[in-house]
Structure formats: structure tokens, C-alpha cells
Design a protein around this motif. Structure first.
Motif, PDB file in Angstrom:
ATOM      1  N   MET A   1      12.594 -11.653  10.170  1.00 13.85           N
ATOM      2  CA  MET A   1      10.974 -11.788  10.039  1.00 13.85           C
ATOM      3  C   MET A   1      10.498 -10.072  10.232  1.00 13.85           C
ATOM      4  N   ASN A   2      10.948  -9.386  11.088  1.00 13.76           N
ATOM      5  CA  ASN A   2      10.038  -8.058  11.423  1.00 13.76           C
ATOM      6  C   ASN A   2      10.438  -7.353   9.860  1.00 13.76           C
ATOM      7  N   GLU A   3      11.627  -7.393   9.381  1.00 11.74           N
ATOM      8  CA  GLU A   3      11.884  -6.589   8.110  1.00 11.74           C
ATOM      9  C   GLU A   3      10.828  -7.027   7.182  1.00 11.74           C
ATOM     10  N   PHE A   4      10.797  -8.512   7.065  1.00  8.49           N
ATOM     11  CA  PHE A   4       9.570  -8.905   6.014  1.00  8.49           C
ATOM     12  C   PHE A   4       8.282  -8.498   6.314  1.00  8.49           C
ATOM     13  N   LEU A   5       8.012  -8.539   7.573  1.00  7.24           N
ATOM     14  CA  LEU A   5       6.650  -7.877   7.877  1.00  7.24           C
ATOM     15  C   LEU A   5       6.479  -6.720   7.776  1.00  7.24           C
ATOM     16  N   PHE A   6       7.640  -5.698   7.724  1.00  6.23           N
ATOM     17  CA  PHE A   6       7.484  -4.481   7.742  1.00  6.23           C
ATOM     18  C   PHE A   6       7.179  -4.075   6.021  1.00  6.23           C
ATOM     19  N   PHE A   7       7.908  -4.550   5.337  1.00  5.94           N
ATOM     20  CA  PHE A   7       7.399  -4.315   3.799  1.00  5.94           C
ATOM     21  C   PHE A   7       6.214  -4.986   3.427  1.00  5.94           C
ATOM     22  N   ILE A   8       5.705  -5.930   3.861  1.00 10.59           N
ATOM     23  CA  ILE A   8       4.599  -6.756   3.605  1.00 10.59           C
ATOM     24  C   ILE A   8       3.370  -5.836   4.143  1.00 10.59           C
ATOM     25  N   THR A   9       3.760  -5.150   5.232  1.00  8.50           N
ATOM     26  CA  THR A   9       2.654  -4.040   5.746  1.00  8.50           C
ATOM     27  C   THR A   9       2.525  -2.878   4.892  1.00  8.50           C
ATOM     28  N   ILE A  10       3.590  -2.357   4.211  1.00  9.68           N
ATOM     29  CA  ILE A  10       3.790  -1.199   3.269  1.00  9.68           C
ATOM     30  C   ILE A  10       2.690  -1.556   2.129  1.00  9.68           C
ATOM     31  N   ILE A  11       3.162  -2.879   1.370  1.00 13.42           N
ATOM     32  CA  ILE A  11       2.400  -3.213   0.263  1.00 13.42           C
ATOM     33  C   ILE A  11       1.007  -3.412   0.707  1.00 13.42           C
ATOM     34  N   VAL A  12       0.458  -4.143   1.659  1.00 20.09           N
ATOM     35  CA  VAL A  12      -0.906  -4.238   2.060  1.00 20.09           C
ATOM     36  C   VAL A  12      -1.625  -2.945   2.067  1.00 20.09           C
ATOM     37  N   SER A  13      -1.031  -2.102   2.983  1.00 20.39           N
ATOM     38  CA  SER A  13      -1.563  -0.855   3.376  1.00 20.39           C
ATOM     39  C   SER A  13      -1.710   0.201   1.960  1.00 20.39           C
ATOM     40  N   PHE A  14      -0.643   0.299   1.239  1.00 18.98           N
ATOM     41  CA  PHE A  14      -0.854   1.210   0.126  1.00 18.98           C
ATOM     42  C   PHE A  14      -1.607   0.404  -1.153  1.00 18.98           C
ATOM     43  N   PHE A  15      -1.714  -0.811  -1.269  1.00 24.74           N
ATOM     44  CA  PHE A  15      -2.592  -1.278  -1.952  1.00 24.74           C
ATOM     45  C   PHE A  15      -3.990  -1.216  -1.455  1.00 24.74           C
ATOM     46  N   GLY A  16      -4.114  -1.226  -0.203  1.00 33.27           N
ATOM     47  CA  GLY A  16      -5.699  -1.105   0.337  1.00 33.27           C
ATOM     48  C   GLY A  16      -5.795   0.448  -0.063  1.00 33.27           C
ATOM     49  N   VAL A  17      -4.929   1.464   0.213  1.00 29.85           N
ATOM     50  CA  VAL A  17      -5.376   2.875  -0.099  1.00 29.85           C
ATOM     51  C   VAL A  17      -5.859   2.896  -1.668  1.00 29.85           C
ATOM     52  N   ILE A  18      -5.214   2.338  -2.527  1.00 36.41           N
ATOM     53  CA  ILE A  18      -5.810   2.448  -4.058  1.00 36.41           C
ATOM     54  C   ILE A  18      -6.862   1.591  -4.123  1.00 36.41           C
ATOM     55  N   LEU A  19      -7.173   0.646  -3.501  1.00 36.21           N
ATOM     56  CA  LEU A  19      -8.409   0.013  -3.592  1.00 36.21           C
ATOM     57  C   LEU A  19      -9.626   0.899  -3.429  1.00 36.21           C
ATOM     58  N   ALA A  20      -9.267   1.363  -1.988  1.00 39.43           N
ATOM     59  CA  ALA A  20     -10.482   2.175  -1.218  1.00 39.43           C
ATOM     60  C   ALA A  20     -10.529   3.555  -2.342  1.00 39.43           C
ATOM     61  N   PHE A  21      -9.422   3.879  -3.005  1.00 39.18           N
ATOM     62  CA  PHE A  21      -9.783   5.150  -4.011  1.00 39.18           C
ATOM     63  C   PHE A  21     -10.426   4.696  -5.325  1.00 39.18           C
ATOM     64  N   ARG A  22     -10.231   3.344  -5.622  1.00 39.69           N
ATOM     65  CA  ARG A  22     -10.670   2.915  -6.764  1.00 39.69           C
ATOM     66  C   ARG A  22     -12.200   2.631  -6.781  1.00 39.69           C
ATOM     67  N   LEU A  23     -12.400   2.344  -5.628  1.00 40.33           N
ATOM     68  CA  LEU A  23     -14.028   1.594  -5.545  1.00 40.33           C
ATOM     69  C   LEU A  23     -14.916   2.960  -5.087  1.00 40.33           C
ATOM     70  N   TRP A  24     -14.175   3.724  -4.353  1.00 39.87           N
ATOM     71  CA  TRP A  24     -15.159   4.849  -3.762  1.00 39.87           C
ATOM     72  C   TRP A  24     -14.579   6.563  -3.900  1.00 39.87           C
ATOM     73  N   ASP A  25     -13.588   6.493  -4.906  1.00 40.83           N
ATOM     74  CA  ASP A  25     -13.000   7.837  -5.040  1.00 40.83           C
ATOM     75  C   ASP A  25     -12.596   8.620  -3.980  1.00 40.83           C
ATOM     76  N   ARG A  26     -12.700   9.728  -3.384  1.00 42.36           N
ATOM     77  CA  ARG A  26     -12.166  10.382  -2.242  1.00 42.36           C
ATOM     78  C   ARG A  26     -12.735   9.997  -1.152  1.00 42.36           C
ATOM     79  N   ARG A  27     -14.127   9.407  -1.264  1.00 47.22           N
ATOM     80  CA  ARG A  27     -14.823   9.162  -0.097  1.00 47.22           C
ATOM     81  C   ARG A  27     -14.001   7.955   0.587  1.00 47.22           C
ATOM     82  N   GLY A  28     -13.387   7.100  -0.264  1.00 45.75           N
ATOM     83  CA  GLY A  28     -12.896   5.924   0.157  1.00 45.75           C
ATOM     84  C   GLY A  28     -11.458   6.390   1.002  1.00 45.75           C
TER      85      GLY A  28
END
Length: 226
Positions: A1-28
Motif C-alpha cells: 500500500m505504501n509503495e502504491f501511495l508513493f507513486f500516486i503522490t509522485i503523479i499527483v504532485s508533478f501533474f499539479g506542478v504542470i497544471l500550476a505552470f499551465r494556468l499561471w506560468d512561472r507565478r504558479g
């Protein structure tokens, strides 16, 4: 379970970074660096077992700040990425100060969370002091390394991985020693350094495609504007 959550957290975090960048450029990305440093320093109080190794939480969220600074370095230069590092530093200092003030308030008879807050935040000063030191040194190192390596190659995956792997090693050693030396036996501290760096290494490898993705988004945005 922890290993699964580890990779899910990677996906959610990195997609969050890209979404912030796409919405607000470097300010995001600036905003992301600020709150990611705070979240990571709350999570780091929890120890877990992943892949049979003991490690602290927060490695993924913290690793996303290196993704942000590498994207900023690639697209806007080292000066802008160091501005993001300073913003994260400011956010973390402010969190430490305000969180300690919150512990000074006396709870009333209806309070149900004061004890949990004390448990979580009472260790924050040492943890955050260690994190402030490690964060500022390692992230600043990452921005300079990215710029220096960029003078010798234009390959993003080399710049991204070489700078991140080097700076994350420094970060793992500094933070773990400053935060846990004397609290845990030294053999446990050394194990945490190794396992934490291993986890950050996985995160660093996973973030490379997202640097390319952000570069593609920026390129398309620039083309559309022209």
C-alpha cells in the motif's frame, strides 16, 4: 500500500506542478514552491516503510520544488529560479514563526485538536531549522549547477538529472543529520540518509519527462502569442 501511495503522490504532485505552470506560468511555480516546502516539513515528522526501507515522508512533495526550479531555470534562467528558492525560504520561515505562536494560545473546554497540534508542531522548530538550512543550500546549488551544466550541453535530461541528483545528496545529508542526529541512533540516521536519497532519486528520475512537458507548453504558448 505504501509503495502504491508513493507513486500516486509522485503523479499527483508533478501533474499539479504542470497544471500550476499551465494556468499561471512561472507565478504558479513560485506559489507551488512556497506551499510545497511547508507541506513537506509537516510530512517529514512521519516515518514509514517503503520498499522495505525506513524513510520519512515529504520526499515527493519536497522533490517537486526541484522540478519547479529546474523548469524555471530552463525557461527563464537561474536568476528567476533562485527567486523561487527565496520565496520558499520566506514561506517556511513564516510558517515556523506563526505555528509556534499558535501553540501559545490556551485552548478552551471545547477544544479537541490542541494536543494533536502540539504533537505535530512542537518538533517543527528543529525540523524546520534543519530544512531551512538544507533547502536553501541544496536548492540554490541546484540552480547554479543547472546553469553551469547548461553551458556544456543543451540536453535537458542531463541538466535536470545531474543537478538534481547532486543537490539532493547534499540535501539528504544536511537535513537528516541536522534534524535527527541525537534523536535517533547514528546507524538509523545513516539509514535514513541512504533511504531518503534513494527515494529522492526515484522522484528525480520521474520528474524529467515533466520538464520536457513544461518546455513544450511554454514553446506552444510563445508560438501562439507571436
Amino acid at each position: 500500500m505504501n509503495e502504491f501511495l508513493f507513486f500516486i503522490t509522485i503523479i499527483v504532485s508533478f501533474f499539479g506542478v504542470i497544471l500550476a505552470f499551465r494556468l499561471w506560468d512561472r507565478r504558479g511555480l513560485f506559489v507551488w514552491v512556497g506551499f510545497a516546502t511547508i507541506i513537506a516539513n509537516i510530512e517529514v515528522s512521519k516515518c514509514v516503510d517503503i520498499f522495505g526501507m525506513s524513510m520519512t515522508l515529504g520526499n515527493v512533495v519536497y522533490g517537486s520544488t526541484f522540478l519547479c526550479t529546474d523548469i524555471i531555470s530552463e525557461l527563464y534562467g537561474g536568476k528567476e529560479s533562485r527567486k523561487a528558492v527565496k520565496m520558499g525560504f520566506f514561506a517556511l520561515v513564516t510558517f515556523v514563526v506563526l505555528s509556534q505562536f499558535s501553540l501559545l494560545f490556551r485552548p478552551n473546554e471545547y477544544d479537541q485538536v490542541s494536543g494533536a497540534m502540539h504533537t505535530l508542531l512542537s518538533s517543527t522548530p528543529r525540523t524546520c531549522l534543519a530544512s531551512l538550512t538544507a533547502y536553501f543550500i541544496s536548492n540554490t546549488m541546484d540552480t547554479y549547477l543547472y546553469d553551469w551544466i547548461g553551458k556544456h550541453t543543451r540536453r535537458i535530461w542531463i541538466k535536470n538529472n545531474a543537478s538534481t541528483f547532486t543537490s539532493q545528496l547534499v540535501d539528504s545529508i544536511l537535513f537528516t543529520e541536522l534534524a535527527f542526529a541525537g534523536t535517533f541512533p547514528q546507524n538509523v540516521v545513516l539509514e535514513l540518509i541512504v533511504t531518503t536519497y534513494a527515494a529522492k532519486g526515484i522522484v528525480a528520475i520521474c520528474d524529467t519527462p515533466f520538464v520536457y512537458w513544461a518546455t513544450s507548453i511554454h514553446s506552444k504558448s510563445s508560438t501562439n502569442q507571436s
